[in-house]
Design a protein around this motif. Structure first.
Motif, PDB file in Angstrom:
ATOM      1  N   ALA A 388      51.164  -2.229   2.349  1.00 37.67           N
ATOM      2  CA  ALA A 388      51.204  -0.958   1.616  1.00 37.67           C
ATOM      3  C   ALA A 388      51.764   0.155   2.494  1.00 37.67           C
ATOM      4  O   ALA A 388      51.159   1.216   2.659  1.00 37.67           O
ATOM      5  CB  ALA A 388      49.819  -0.585   1.092  1.00 37.67           C
ATOM      6  N   ALA A 389      52.933  -0.084   3.060  1.00 34.48           N
ATOM      7  CA  ALA A 389      53.560   0.911   3.933  1.00 34.48           C
ATOM      8  C   ALA A 389      55.042   0.603   4.060  1.00 34.48           C
ATOM      9  O   ALA A 389      55.486  -0.527   3.809  1.00 34.48           O
ATOM     10  CB  ALA A 389      52.915   0.920   5.305  1.00 34.48           C
ATOM     11  N   PHE A 390      55.789   1.597   4.477  1.00 29.48           N
ATOM     12  CA  PHE A 390      57.196   1.395   4.785  1.00 29.48           C
ATOM     13  C   PHE A 390      57.327   0.791   6.180  1.00 29.48           C
ATOM     14  O   PHE A 390      56.647   1.212   7.125  1.00 29.48           O
ATOM     15  CB  PHE A 390      57.961   2.718   4.722  1.00 29.48           C
ATOM     16  N   VAL A 391      58.212  -0.176   6.283  1.00 24.07           N
ATOM     17  CA  VAL A 391      58.484  -0.830   7.556  1.00 24.07           C
ATOM     18  C   VAL A 391      59.992  -0.805   7.790  1.00 24.07           C
ATOM     19  O   VAL A 391      60.771  -0.554   6.865  1.00 24.07           O
ATOM     20  CB  VAL A 391      57.973  -2.292   7.548  1.00 24.07           C
ATOM     21  N   PRO A 392      60.432  -1.073   9.028  1.00 25.89           N
ATOM     22  CA  PRO A 392      61.879  -1.082   9.284  1.00 25.89           C
ATOM     23  C   PRO A 392      62.602  -2.087   8.401  1.00 25.89           C
ATOM     24  O   PRO A 392      62.125  -3.204   8.188  1.00 25.89           O
ATOM     25  CB  PRO A 392      61.963  -1.460  10.758  1.00 25.89           C
ATOM     26  N   GLY A 393      63.746  -1.684   7.883  1.00 26.77           N
ATOM     27  CA  GLY A 393      64.551  -2.543   7.045  1.00 26.77           C
ATOM     28  C   GLY A 393      65.633  -3.240   7.853  1.00 26.77           C
ATOM     29  O   GLY A 393      65.344  -3.985   8.787  1.00 26.77           O
ATOM     30  N   ALA A 394      66.887  -2.978   7.495  1.00 27.74           N
ATOM     31  CA  ALA A 394      67.999  -3.623   8.201  1.00 27.74           C
ATOM     32  C   ALA A 394      67.992  -3.233   9.674  1.00 27.74           C
ATOM     33  O   ALA A 394      67.704  -2.079  10.020  1.00 27.74           O
ATOM     34  CB  ALA A 394      69.317  -3.219   7.554  1.00 27.74           C
ATOM     35  N   PRO A 395      68.314  -4.178  10.562  1.00 26.14           N
ATOM     36  CA  PRO A 395      68.303  -3.875  12.000  1.00 26.14           C
ATOM     37  C   PRO A 395      69.328  -2.804  12.361  1.00 26.14           C
ATOM     38  O   PRO A 395      70.342  -2.629  11.692  1.00 26.14           O
ATOM     39  CB  PRO A 395      68.667  -5.219  12.637  1.00 26.14           C
TER      40      PRO A 395
END
Length: 903
Positions: A388-395
């Motif tokens: 339930a949180a935003f995490v890093p997407g594309a490197p």
């Protein structure tokens, strides 16, 4: 909140808060000391002046911001959670009058129905915003600046390079640093805490020992550790900026350029959103554990812990072991927080309809990875339902994330507990900026549904918070209101700095005399030995004149002899900016009013550089050495500006791999011989250059040699007489100076300073950009219209030369002014009067004025409305209460035929 200290582990430290005396312990932060003394209200909210208590434990803290006075100096807006306590500190709450406990402006909270989000855009328009502005501005802001507090004299700026930079020294960061160092890389670890270890130090019973052992491995592997150092920004090309605090020494500013960055920045516990969740005593569960384990402070006796995740529930056991009675409300089981009771602090909590007496409510709405730095580096995020949180997407190239920053929370279970639109009561999303769930709903109704619009309309996540505690709840609320998913709603833009950074740190050493240091000539010693009197010109310390007489007399003496024999002048500060590469001609043309690339190699052309507004920025000459090699010689004071401008267009319009800009002004020293005997003087130097006029005509250059090194000879004149500029490496300047003086003895040469040069230029009507032009002057105001009318290619400022303003017929134009009343030289700055209709107004002014020995009387240059069409007209001038008369003439007063250039 019945907070108390359960473990004393340091010497007592006396301090005051809002005028009351307290005692803390060595090792305390301001926040832990206040908590240990049972202080509930530490500040007031920005807009409504609601009482606020300590919520967090580190840089995520939104409420506890204080003015701190120590050793007679006041530091404004210090975050209480990140500042160590010192004996004798006087702490003052901000945004409170007179104290946080008894703030008179707390009455504003009763007016909150009339002061919703965006009220300032609507409320004060009638009858006039300016009636309200002074009072509103007086109420704005937080802390108070101390005018008597002078910043440290020196804040060192450090530069470093490394293979790997690790940001964060928790377990994940230290492991990453150890592995990188063992692999043979140079490693720097930066962490903003007082000591390495991260959450190990308060989450694990033996965390301190484990952290110390791991830190020892890292240091033994060769990594460098910077503690109490905050990475506040990642900029282009992975430039990392860092603010380091040091005890007993000025803070330091680090500019680090790593090949690879590892972000081990952890995660931030976010609040739960329910009615009156901003009451003092409502705290982060993680913070409560931190204060207990790190400072021996128990935040309450009767504690309710409400959480929607497994990680926070573990805090209850530690609090019980410390002696607190803890009631757990696990929101994953359908439990709800209905109300918080108590006006200035928690007195009771209603959980699912049941009232529970309590002095502290710990709330955990889950954990959000600290991705601010990743986003500053242009990283994009994705919403992870599992946590339930935003995490890093594309490197992002060169950047990796580990541990909680990457969304790795280990064995972690969570049930989302997002704000529910339409819920009753005032539910606070942004504690620092007083943004409620109702404000988000209002923004959506008024169509500010983009998260960036939401941020600006409500101020959610702005100021020092930068979304640390408020962002996820705000995005979730907007998603729910608009019927979108959180992923569809998106995120706001995280901007540096991650935390507020003192201006003194960013400013570094550029203050006082170092702000704009005077530049010195390679031949300063020789000029002083020859009797040179120095003044500053364009940032350079240069000889104004030579000799011990009056300045005006010496200037005219030098100018007269320069016209009669030959003068030697040091023109080294003139720009020598080399531009080379396949697109060199194109970029030089684009930055010039005149076309330069059509020159033959070895030729020189005079021209202007314009601003994008079409105004004359600089005048000078450009030398074409080859089709792919040019030298731009701008005026001394504009060298840095011209280099910056060329570099900007090189990157924005041209191929950076096809053109290069190299400032060699300091590398070359340039000495000028000007006057009727200039050719004879240069011939005596044996430079290996054919000085025949056919081989080296006016506005041409040739390569020669001097004492075994390179020499460049250019026939360029800024005096109107035959002139030669000789450029040699600065190391050869003393020898060239001595040789020119020796050769000049037989020719009755004179040493000439800058003042005489200015006079000689004025006699010929040659402008000095910024003196004979102003911030409105365009080339056609000087009568130079060819490029504007005929040039087809694009160049900087071209479009602005055809605007209505540029083409109006009453523009101020460059002219000469001859004295008509038999008086002395006209005062520089005297206004040319227009007395139409019986009213006097300025229609121009005098830009340069001299007594000319060559002309035999006063001369002046000026900018006059419609001056070119008024030749021969007598005009009135006014200066400091005195009237003068002058006749408008052509600006060239001497050798109007130009015959002396080849004499």
């Amino acid at each position: 909140m019945s907070a108390r200290r359960i473990r004393d582990s340091g010497a007592p430290l006396a301090f005051t808060f809002d005028g009351r005396a307290y005692e803390g312990r060595e090792g305390d932060t301001l926040a832990s000391a206040l908590l240990a003394n049972g202080v509930r209200v530490v500040g007031r909210s920005f807009k409504y002046h609601r009482p606020r208590g300590i919520h967090g434990a580190w840089s995520e803290e939104p409420n506890a911001i204080l003015d701190v006075t120590i050793h007679g100096k006041t530091w404004p807006n210090v975050r209480a959670t990140t500042q160590r306590l010192e004996a004798g500190m006087d702490l003052r709450s901000v945004n409170a009058r007179p104290t946080a406990e008894g703030d008179r402006l707390g009455l504003l909270d009763r007016l909150s129905p009339f002061l919703p989000a965006g009220f300032y855009y609507k409320t004060f328009l009638w009858p006039d915003w300016h009636r309200f502005e002074p009072r509103i501005r007086a109420m704005a802001g937080l802390g108070q600046l101390d005018p008597a507090h002078e910043p440290p004299a020196d804040s060192p700026a450090m530069n470093a390079r490394c293979d790997v930079l690790v940001v964060g020294s928790g377990r994940s960061g230290l492991l990453a640093a150890r592995d990188a160092a063992l692999a043979g890389g140079t490693v720097i670890v930066v962490d903003d805490r007082f000591e390495p270890g991260g959450t190990m130090l308060h989450r694990e019973a033996d965390g301190a020992e484990r952290a110390a052992a791991l830190l020892g491995d890292v240091e033994q592997a060769g990594a460098r550790i910077l503690s109490r150092a905050t990475v506040y920004g990642i900029y282009d090309h992975n430039l990392v900026c860092c603010w380091e605090r040091r005890d007993g020494a000025p803070d330091r500013h680090w500019r680090i350029r790593p090949k690879r960055i590892v972000l081990a920045t952890g995660a931030i516990e976010r609040p739960l959103v329910f009615a009156d969740n901003d009451r003092p005593g409502v705290m982060s569960a993680e913070a409560a554990l931190y204060y207990l384990r790190r400072h021996g402070v128990l935040v309450g006796e009767r504690i309710v812990l409400a959480a929607n995740n497994s990680r926070a529930l573990g805090v209850a056991d530690a609090l019980r072991e410390a002696g607190a009675a803890v009631t757990v409300a696990d929101l994953r089981e359908g439990v709800s927080v209905d109300a918080v009771h108590g006006a200035k602090g928690v007195e009771a909590v209603t959980i699912s309809g049941k009232r529970i007496e309590a002095d502290c409510l710990l709330a955990s709405g889950g954990y959000t990875p600290t991705v601010h730095l990743f986003c500053q580096a242009k990283g994009k995020l994705r919403y992870d339902e599992a946590i339930a949180a935003f995490v890093p997407g594309a490197p992002v190239d060169g950047i990796s994330l580990v541990g909680a920053a990457a969304g790795d929370f280990g064995d972690y279970a969570i049930a989302p507990a997002w704000p529910k639109p339409g819920a009753r009561g005032r539910q606070w999303i942004d504690f620092q900026n007083d943004v409620t769930l109702t404000d988000v709903e209002l923004a959506a109704r008024e169509n500010f549904r983009s998260v960036e619009h939401l941020k600006r309309y409500t101020t959610l996540g702005m100021a020092t918070d930068q979304g640390k505690t408020s962002n996820m709840n705000g995005l979730a609320a907007m998603a729910a209101v608009t019927g979108r998913t959180i992923q569809q709603t998106g995120t706001t833009t995280y901007r540096p700095p991650f935390v507020p950074v003192p201006f003194t740190v960013v400013a570094g050493r550029r203050r006082g005399q170092l702000f704009n240091p005077v530049r010195r000539l390679a031949l300063e010693t020789q000029h002083r030995a020859a009797g040179g009197v120095f003044r500053e010109y364009g940032g350079w310390l240069r000889p104004a004149f030579y000799g011990g007489g009056e300045a005006d007399d010496e200037m005219r003496r030098e100018a007269r002899q320069a016209r009669e024999t030959v003068a030697i002048f040091d023109g080294s500060p003139l720009g020598k900016i080399e531009v080379f590469g396949p697109q060199a001609g194109a970029i030089v043309d684009y930055n010039s009013y005149n076309t330069i690339s059509t020159l033959k190699p070895g030729r020189v052309r005079y021209g202007f550089m314009l601003t994008e507004g079409g105004v004359i920025y600089d005048d000078g000459v450009t030398v074409k050495l080859a089709d792919d090699h040019y030298v731009v010689s701008c005026s001394s004071g504009h060298v840095a500006g011209v280099v910056a401008r060329l570099e900007e267009w090189r990157q924005d319009r041209f191929d950076p791999a096809a053109v290069f800009v190299h400032n060699l002004t300091a590398h070359w020293a340039t000495l000028t011989a000007t006057g009727p005997r200039a050719k004879a003087l240069v011939a005596a130097l044996s430079l290996g250059v054919d000085l025949d006029d056919a081989a080296l005509p006016h506005m041409a250059t040739a390569q020669g040699s001097f004492e075994g090194g390179a020499a460049r000879v250019a026939r360029v004149s800024f005096t109107g007489d035959r002139s030669y500029e000789i450029s040699v490496p600065a190391s050869k300047a003393p020898a060239l100076w001595a040789a020119m003086k020796e050769a000049g003895r037989a020719l009755d040469a004179v040493l000439m300073g800058s003042e005489a040069l200015l006079l000689l230029r004025a006699e010929k009507g040659f402008i000095i950009a910024g003196k004979d032009t102003d911030g409105t002057s365009m080339p056609h105001d000087l009568g130079i219209t060819g490029p504007r009318d005929k040039r087809l290619g694009e160049y900087v400022g071209k479009r602005s030369l055809f605007t209505e303003n540029a083409l109006r017929d009453n523009r101020q134009q460059f002219v000469g002014l001859a004295v008509a009343d038999g008086g002395p030289a006209l005062p520089t700055g005297a206004h040319v009067l227009d007395e139409t209709g019986g009213k006097r107004r300025s229609a121009g002014y005098v830009t340069s004025s001299y007594e000319s020995p060559a002309v035999g009387g006063p001369i002046a240059l000026g900018l006059v409305e419609q001056g070119m069409s008024r030749m021969g007209e007598e005009v009135s001038l006014f200066h400091l209460g005195k009237a003068r008369r002058a006749v408008i003439e052509q600006p060239c007063f001497f050798d109007r035929e130009g015959s002396r250039i080849d004499a």
